[in-house]
Design an enzyme around this catalytic site. Structure first.
Site, PDB file in Angstrom:
ATOM      1  N   LYS A  96     -11.216  -4.147  -2.961  1.00 51.18           N
ATOM      2  CA  LYS A  96     -12.185  -3.092  -3.343  1.00 51.18           C
ATOM      3  C   LYS A  96     -11.635  -1.612  -3.435  1.00 51.18           C
ATOM      4  O   LYS A  96     -12.205  -0.701  -3.840  1.00 51.18           O
ATOM      5  CB  LYS A  96     -13.001  -3.099  -1.865  1.00 51.18           C
ATOM      6  CG  LYS A  96     -12.303  -2.518  -0.713  1.00 51.18           C
ATOM      7  CD  LYS A  96     -13.454  -2.493   0.375  1.00 51.18           C
ATOM      8  CE  LYS A  96     -13.271  -3.414   1.627  1.00 51.18           C
ATOM      9  NZ  LYS A  96     -11.920  -3.237   2.050  1.00 51.18           N
ATOM     10  N   LYS A 140       0.705  -1.206   0.115  1.00 53.03           N
ATOM     11  CA  LYS A 140      -0.050  -0.079  -0.073  1.00 53.03           C
ATOM     12  C   LYS A 140       0.764   1.447  -0.081  1.00 53.03           C
ATOM     13  O   LYS A 140       0.397   2.325  -0.463  1.00 53.03           O
ATOM     14  CB  LYS A 140      -0.990  -0.053   1.133  1.00 53.03           C
ATOM     15  CG  LYS A 140      -1.972  -1.258   0.906  1.00 53.03           C
ATOM     16  CD  LYS A 140      -3.540  -0.692   1.986  1.00 53.03           C
ATOM     17  CE  LYS A 140      -4.437  -1.592   1.583  1.00 53.03           C
ATOM     18  NZ  LYS A 140      -5.599  -1.774   2.433  1.00 53.03           N
ATOM     19  N   LYS A 158      -4.399  -9.714  -6.008  1.00 58.07           N
ATOM     20  CA  LYS A 158      -5.513  -9.854  -5.161  1.00 58.07           C
ATOM     21  C   LYS A 158      -6.609  -8.897  -5.739  1.00 58.07           C
ATOM     22  O   LYS A 158      -6.308  -7.802  -5.934  1.00 58.07           O
ATOM     23  CB  LYS A 158      -5.245  -9.736  -3.728  1.00 58.07           C
ATOM     24  CG  LYS A 158      -6.288  -9.972  -2.881  1.00 58.07           C
ATOM     25  CD  LYS A 158      -6.104  -9.555  -1.316  1.00 58.07           C
ATOM     26  CE  LYS A 158      -6.267  -7.940  -1.145  1.00 58.07           C
ATOM     27  NZ  LYS A 158      -6.687  -7.488   0.203  1.00 58.07           N
TER      28      LYS A 158
HETATM   29  N1  AQP Z   1      -9.425 -11.307  -2.718  1.00 56.94           N
HETATM   30  C1  AQP Z   1      -9.913 -11.682  -1.684  1.00 56.94           C
HETATM   31  N2  AQP Z   1      -9.893 -12.921  -1.503  1.00 56.94           N
HETATM   32  C2  AQP Z   1     -10.584 -13.459  -0.287  1.00 56.94           C
HETATM   33  N3  AQP Z   1     -10.561 -12.670   0.650  1.00 56.94           N
HETATM   34  C3  AQP Z   1     -10.398 -11.257   0.755  1.00 56.94           C
HETATM   35  N4  AQP Z   1     -10.481 -10.263   1.502  1.00 56.94           N
HETATM   36  C4  AQP Z   1     -10.153  -9.134   0.955  1.00 56.94           C
HETATM   37  N5  AQP Z   1      -9.879  -9.337  -0.442  1.00 56.94           N
HETATM   38  C5  AQP Z   1      -9.996 -10.671  -0.431  1.00 56.94           C
HETATM   39  C6  AQP Z   1     -10.785 -10.458   2.787  1.00 56.94           C
HETATM   40  O1  AQP Z   1     -11.846  -9.480   3.128  1.00 56.94           O
HETATM   41  C7  AQP Z   1     -11.765  -8.887   4.584  1.00 56.94           C
HETATM   42  C8  AQP Z   1     -11.866  -7.590   4.130  1.00 56.94           C
HETATM   43  O2  AQP Z   1     -10.720  -7.082   4.751  1.00 56.94           O
HETATM   44  P1  AQP Z   1     -10.433  -5.233   4.603  1.00 56.94           P
HETATM   45  O3  AQP Z   1     -11.539  -4.694   4.361  1.00 56.94           O
HETATM   46  O4  AQP Z   1     -10.044  -5.035   6.242  1.00 56.94           O
HETATM   47  O5  AQP Z   1      -9.124  -5.368   4.143  1.00 56.94           O
HETATM   48  P2  AQP Z   1      -8.225  -5.939   2.822  1.00 56.94           P
HETATM   49  O6  AQP Z   1      -7.973  -7.311   3.334  1.00 56.94           O
HETATM   50  O7  AQP Z   1      -7.362  -5.013   2.633  1.00 56.94           O
HETATM   51  O8  AQP Z   1      -9.365  -5.758   1.847  1.00 56.94           O
HETATM   52  P3  AQP Z   1      -9.659  -5.345   0.384  1.00 56.94           P
HETATM   53  O9  AQP Z   1     -10.816  -5.684  -0.235  1.00 56.94           O
HETATM   54  O10 AQP Z   1      -8.200  -5.434  -0.373  1.00 56.94           O
HETATM   55  O11 AQP Z   1      -9.473  -3.765   0.868  1.00 56.94           O
HETATM   56  P4  AQP Z   1      -8.542  -2.537   0.644  1.00 56.94           P
HETATM   57  O12 AQP Z   1      -8.715  -2.458  -0.967  1.00 56.94           O
HETATM   58  O13 AQP Z   1      -9.183  -1.316   1.103  1.00 56.94           O
HETATM   59  O14 AQP Z   1      -7.321  -2.866   1.059  1.00 56.94           O
HETATM   60  C9  AQP Z   1     -10.534  -9.783   4.896  1.00 56.94           C
HETATM   61  O15 AQP Z   1     -10.861 -10.792   5.955  1.00 56.94           O
HETATM   62  C10 AQP Z   1      -9.932  -9.988   3.871  1.00 56.94           C
HETATM   63  O16 AQP Z   1      -8.791 -10.984   4.153  1.00 56.94           O
END
Ligand code: AQP
Length: 343
Positions: free
Chosen positions: A205, A119, A202
Site C-alpha cells: 500500500k 524499507k 510484493k
Molecule cells: N501483497 C500482499 N499479499 C498478501 N498479503 C499481504 N499483506 C500485505 N501485503 C500483502 C498482508 O496484509 C497485512 C498488512 O500488514 P501491514 O500493513 O502491517 O504491513 P505490510 O505487511 O508491510 O503491508 P503493506 O501493504 O506492504 O504495507 P506497507 O506498504 O506500509 O509496508 C499483513 O498481514 C500482510 O502480511
C-alpha cells in the site's frame, strides 16, 4: 460481547498499518482470513498506527487513514459484536511492553529482518528511524499482550512471526511462563500478491510511484479494471499457474482469481484453457475483483456516513483490549522483577 482477561477460547490477533490505502493484497493476506476466523476464535483486530510512524509520514494523513482502515475492517466483514476492533496507540501497554521486550531481544535478531533491509534501502541511510529497526519488537508486543494463539497474516510477515515466537520463548525461559507462543496462519493461496506493474515485487500500500501498482479496496470499478488490464505479463499465451519468474505476471493474475473465487487451481486452468489470450484472463480477473469490492465499498459508505460511529466503536474496542493487555503487561513486569506501581 464480554471480554475477560482470562482466556475463554483460543485467541487471534492481527493488524494492518494505516500507512496508505488498503490493497487487494492486504485483503487476501489479512482481512479475508480474519472475517472467516473471527467465528472460531476470540479475535482482536488492531489498526497499528504506531507501526505507521516508523517511516516518514504526514500527521493529517495518518489520522484520516486510521479511521479509514478501521471502517474497512468492518466493511470487509469484521463484526464488532464478536471481534474487538481498536487502535494500537489507544492501549499504552503496546508501547510499554515493547521496551521490556527490547531488553530481551538481541540486536543481531533485528539486523536479519528482510523487511527492515527493504524499507531502509528506500530511504537516505542517515534518516532511517530507530523505530524501523524496532518494528518487529513492537509487533511482538502487540501479539504477546493478548496471549495470542494464532496470527493470520500474509507470507511477507512470516519472518516477523518467527521472531515473535523467539522473543516469547526467550522471555519465558528467562523469567518463567508469561506469554503464549503464537502460530502464524498464512493463506494457502494469495499469501503474497505481487505488484501489477512489477510481478516480482510484493504489492504494497505504501508503494505509490506507479498508479498501476495496486488495486485499492476503495478503487471505483473502472479504475480497478484499468489497472488489471494494464498488468505486466509476458509475450506468451499459456494461462497456467507457474513458478517460472518469466510467467510471474500471469501467475499473479491467476492467484488473484483463485483468492477471489475460491476455485481450485485445476478448475481455474481448465476454465482458462479456451481463453483467447491474456486479455480474456485480465477481463475476468477484473470482474471477480470488482464483484467482491462493490459490496465492501457500499458498506464503507454507509459506515462512514455517520461521522461519530467509527470513533465510538474504537473507544469501546480500546476498553475491551485494555482489559486483556493490562493483565498481561502486569504479569510480564512482575516476572521481570519490577515493583508493582502504587495505585
Ligand atoms: N501483497 C500482499 N499479499 C498478501 N498479503 C499481504 N499483506 C500485505 N501485503 C500483502 C498482508 O496484509 C497485512 C498488512 O500488514 P501491514 O500493513 O502491517 O504491513 P505490510 O505487511 O508491510 O503491508 P503493506 O501493504 O506492504 O504495507 P506497507 O506498504 O506500509 O509496508 C499483513 O498481514 C500482510 O502480511
Amino acid at each position: 460481547m464480554s471480554v475477560s482477561s482470562s482466556k475463554q477460547r483460543k485467541r487471534v490477533f492481527s493488524g494492518v498499518q494505516p500507512s496508505g490505502s488498503l490493497t487487494i493484497g492486504n485483503y487476501v493476506g489479512a482481512l479475508q482470513q480474519w472475517t472467516r476466523e473471527q467465528h472460531h476464535y476470540e479475535s482482536f483486530f488492531c489498526v497499528v498506527d504506531l507501526h505507521a510512524i516508523t517511516v516518514p509520514y504526514d500527521p493529517a494523513e495518518l489520522r484520516a487513514k486510521t479511521r479509514e482502515v478501521a471502517a474497512l475492517y468492518l466493511a470487509c466483514g469484521i463484526d464488532p459484536a464478536i471481534s474487538t476492533v481498536f487502535v494500537q496507540s489507544h492501549v499504552p501497554a503496546h508501547s510499554e511492553l515493547t521496551w521490556l521486550l527490547n531488553c530481551v531481544t538481541p540486536l543481531g535478531w533485528l539486523n536479519r529482518m528482510t523487511q527492515f533491509k527493504d524499507k531502509a534501502a528506500r530511504q537516505q541511510a542517515d534518516s532511517v528511524a530507530t523505530g524501523l529497526l524496532d518494528y518487529p519488537v513492537l509487533m511482538a508486543a502487540d501479539i504477546l499482550l493478548y496471549q495470542t494463539d494464532v496470527v493470520p497474516v500474509g507470507g511477507d510477515q512470516r519472518q516477523h512471526l518467527e521472531l515473535t515466537r523467539d522473543i516469547a520463548q526467550r522471555f519465558n525461559n528467562l523469567f518463567g511462563e508469561t506469554f503464549t507462543v503464537p502460530e502464524a496462519m498464512i493463506p494457502p493461496s494469495g499469501a503474497r500478491i505481487k505488484g501489477l506493474d512489477d510481478p516480482l515485487a510484493k504489492m504494497s500500500k505504501s508503494l505509490t510511484e506507479s498508479e498501476y501498482h495496486a488495486v485499492y479496496l476503495l478503487d471505483p470499478p473502472d479504475r480497478a479494471s484499468k489497472k488489471i488490464m494494464r498488468a505486466v505479463t509476458d509475450s506468451g499465451r499459456d494461462i497456467r499457474f507457474s513458478d517460472d519468474p518469466e510467467k510471474a505476471g500471469v501467475n499473479n493474475l491467476l492467484e488473484i482469481y483463485e483468492a477471489f473465487t475460491g476455485e481450485t487451481r485445476e478448475a481455474i486452468e481448465a476454465h482458462f484453457a479456451q481463453a483467447r489470450g491474456y486479455g480474456d484472463l485480465k477481463k475476468q480477473v477484473a470482474e471477480v475483483v470488482n464483484a467482491a469490492l462493490q459490496p465492501i465499498q457500499q458498506r464503507y459508505r454507509e459506515l462512514t456516513s455517520d461521522g461519530h460511529f467509527i470513533d465510538e466503536l474504537l473507544a469501546q474496542g480500546a476498553q475491551r483490549a485494555s482489559l486483556v493487555a493490562k493483565a498481561t503487561f502486569a504479569r510480564a513486569r512482575e516476572n521481570m522483577g519490577f515493583l508493582m506501581p502504587p495505585d
